[in-house]
Design an enzyme around this catalytic site. Structure first.
Site, PDB file in Angstrom:
ATOM      1  CG  ASP A 329      -1.906   1.055   1.294  1.00  0.00           C
ATOM      2  OD1 ASP A 329      -2.756   1.071   0.387  1.00  0.00           O
ATOM      3  OD2 ASP A 329      -1.866   1.893   2.226  1.00  0.00           O
ATOM      4  CD  GLU A 358      -2.237   2.023  -3.454  1.00  0.00           C
ATOM      5  OE1 GLU A 358      -3.381   2.235  -3.881  1.00  0.00           O
ATOM      6  OE2 GLU A 358      -1.866   2.355  -2.305  1.00  0.00           O
TER       7      GLU A 358
END
Ligand code: CA
Length: 661
Positions: A329, A358
């Site tokens: 994340d 990400e």
């Protein structure tokens, strides 16, 4: 603040880096050793509790300051099941959970000593990862533990639990498969689970209230989430059931990816990490917690003992729980050195473990841009993939502007972005990178660095996005766009990624941030599979076709450059294209060992049918507007072919083609 400067001084790094592998409670039958890194503490005590929640302290043991800022002690006897915490004296006296806790009580407020061998399911030592050769062979399916099973029509008994993923033979009322059997039926290779480590937002003592949260609020990094177990009060149940889930998925040919959130913690000032070494674990700006995550703080991965904590945690999940992949994340908040160290350490465990993340942040960060694990810095990341936002938004429109369309729903000038997606964000001679929506140059060293997707848990589902961006459009047209979207994803080079339920036209009723919305919004409605059987079959067929064709899963940029040729409006190209909103290409030369000499892949985003000339010879049609799979729908002669409006047409032939480019 002086303390922060101290942490980054060479003297501090030299004196207080502890490289041992024994932080936390290291259990043995006769004695357990406790070690916690707390270099700024004047005293540390180990406290034992009667249970994991309420109960009294039953013993306090003074820990001894040993090497490199570590405090340690030993306790005699078989301590399996003993709950404990640390009391750390810095400017304040604060009680905290061990950052290396491997088991906890309900709500993760106390750590527990655990004999991990007692948590293993039967024949755990024989657990085998399903075969998986190249990263580009992956088909990832992203799912939340609750979403898969909570609906009444799931037919699953252990609703909202890890064990829900161990049930076979479950169906909806029409007899169509649900849960694990559905995942198998779809043919995915990797199940990506939204946060499944212990997070804070769900009160584990009130599970009958059916609270929902995505889980991006980390509390204990090395322990499974209690609300997904059948008994969150038990320190061992969540571990046993998590392992059972992994083992069962492996037995059914599915690898398991964990969504990991080492970029921030739920609490800042009062987090366990901050209670033990105030301000060390977080990036601070002017004495305040920097908020690059948009969640209140950001973890300082570049600090040696923070990096170690993250690396140790990832390796622990890979070894103890047999996890096959990690999705980071807000990976852009991690420094590149940390990410590459994770890759290196995981390679020693199993080089086939997937790492992706990400490649962006959730706010501004003091970490220098050149050090961040961002998309643009992908060339500096080793065998680590990033989500392609070019693909995501190019295909169906900007995630932040609901009504803005993309290629499949009518936005013009998206061809170069789609082509950029097709080649897995690598460098290709026929792409005009100045016209790609976000990236102005190739960023992937190899297609395995590009995670290809159009929708995920964040933002609108694909169906909701298409509805929002194409008002007054019939359901029939929307379904065409939907199928075309993932036909592009599942035929592109790179690593395809699907949002759970997309194959049943999943909707959240237009909710674009359902992180704490009720199950009724988030759950997968298995009756949709009955209503949209032809769509589910189409998705299944796309996956099967991808898996049957190595040409769609090339591993190097050179291979793509050599074998993949786009239809083009340029003069003197062998594959001529004469209109807009259309992308076509041929993958030639039995690429990557494909049994077929050539594949011809055509995407018509125009509402109207279009004709195009493809090379002469005998072609087999495998995918058209209605069907997808490995069966030959029809055999046709090359030359002029018709591609239906808003659809993909995919053909193959036995022999390669002579093309001069
Ligand atoms: Ca929890």
């Amino acid at each position: 603040m002086a303390l922060t400067q101290q942490f980054d001084s060479e003297a501090f790094k030299d004196n207080f880096y502890y490289e041992g592998e024994d932080l936390g409670a290291v259990y043995a039958k006769e004695t357990t050793t406790f070690k916690v890194w707390a270099p700024t503490a004047s005293q540390v005590q180990l406290v034992f509790y009667e249970d994991g929640d309420k109960g009294n302290r039953k013993e306090t043991i003074a820990m001894i300051s040993s090497e490199n800022g570590v405090w340690s002690t030993k306790a005699e006897g078989d301590l399996h099941g003993q709950f404990y915490n640390y009391v750390v004296h810095t400017d304040e006296i604060r009680e905290a959970v061990d950052p290396y806790a491997k088991a906890v009580g309900v709500n993760g407020k106390r750590a527990m000593v655990v004999d991990l061998t007692q948590t293993n399911p039967d024949s755990w030592e024989k657990d085998q990862k399903p075969l998986f050769k190249n990263f580009t062979d992956a088909v990832i399916y992203e799912c939340h533990i609750r979403d898969l099973s909570t609906h009444d029509n799931s037919g699953i008994i252990n609703k909202g639990k890890f064990l829900g993923l161990t049930e076979t033979g479950t169906t909806n009322k029409e007899g169509l498969t649900t849960g694990l059997d559905h995942l198998k039926e779809m043919g995915i290779t990797h199940l990506h689970l939204l946060p499944s480590f212990d997070f804070q937002s769900i009160d584990e003592t009130r599970l009958d209230s059916n609270q929902f949260n995505w889980g991006y609020d980390p509390q204990n990094y090395n322990v499974p989430e209690g609300s997904y177990s059948t008994d969150p009060y038990s320190g061992t149940k969540r571990i046993e059931e998590f392992k059972q889930m992994v083992k069962t998925l492996h037995e059914h040919g599915i690898r398991v990816v964990m969504d990991v959130v080492y970029n921030h913690t739920k609490l800042s000032e009062d987090s366990h990490l901050n209670k033990i070494v105030p301000n060390y674990y977080y990036r601070m700006v002017n004495g305040r917690f920097s908020d690059g995550s948009g969640c209140g703080n950001e973890i300082a991965s570049e600090r040696p003992m923070v990096r170690k904590m993250i690396v140790d945690s990832v390796v622990y999940w890979a070894t103890e729980y047999h996890i096959d992949g990690f999705r980071f994340d807000l990976m852009g908040l991690h420094d590149i050195v940390t990410m590459n160290e994770i890759r290196e350490k995981l390679n020693a465990v199993d080089p086939s473990i997937l790492i992706y993340g990400e490649g962006w942040t959730g706010g501004s960060t003091p970490l220098d841009e050149s050090e961040r694990a961002l998309i643009k810095n992908a060339p500096y990341l080793n065998d680590i993939a990033v989500f392609s936002d070019d693909m995501r938004d190019g295909v169906k429109g900007d995630v932040f502007i609901d009504n803005e369309p993309g290629f499949v729903n009518g936005l013009h000038n998206m061809e170069e972005t789609i082509k950029f997606g097709v080649v897995g964000s690598t460098k290709h001679q026929q792409i005009d990178y100045s016209k790609v929506i976000y990236s102005n140059e190739a960023w992937a060293k190899a297609p395995s660095q590009a995670v290809q997707y159009v929708s995920a848990h964040d933002n609108l589902t694909l169906w909701d996005k298409l509805e929002a961006s194409s008002p007054k459009t019939s359901q029939e047209e929307l379904i065409k766009m939907h199928k075309l979207s993932n036909a592009i994803v599942l035929t592109s080079q790179g690593i395809p990624f699907l949002h759970a339920g997309v194959e049943m036209l999943r909707t959240k009723g237009g909710n674009e941030n359902s992180y704490k919305s009720p199950d009724s919004i988030n759950q997968m409605d298995w009756d949709s599979k009955t209503v949209y059987t032809s769509v589910t079959d189409y998705y299944k067929g796309l996956i099967a076709f991808r898996k049957a064709h190595p040409a769609l899963r090339m591993t190097t940029e050179e291979d793509i450059q050599k074998n993949l040729v786009f239809f083009s409006k340029e003069k003197d190209t062998p594959l001529q294209l004469s209109y807009d909103n259309f992308v076509g290409y041929i993958i030639n030369h039995n690429a990557n060992g494909d049994r077929l000499g050539a594949l011809c892949i055509l995407f018509n985003a125009n509402k109207k049918d279009k004709e195009i000339y493809i090379p002469k010879g005998k072609w087999q049609v495998y995918i058209n507007d209605a069907e997808a799979g490995n069966d030959v729908i029809e055999t046709i002669e090359g030359g002029k072919v018709l591609v239906k409006g808003r659809s993909a047409l995919i053909l193959g032939r036995d022999d390669a083609i002579r093309l001069s480019i």
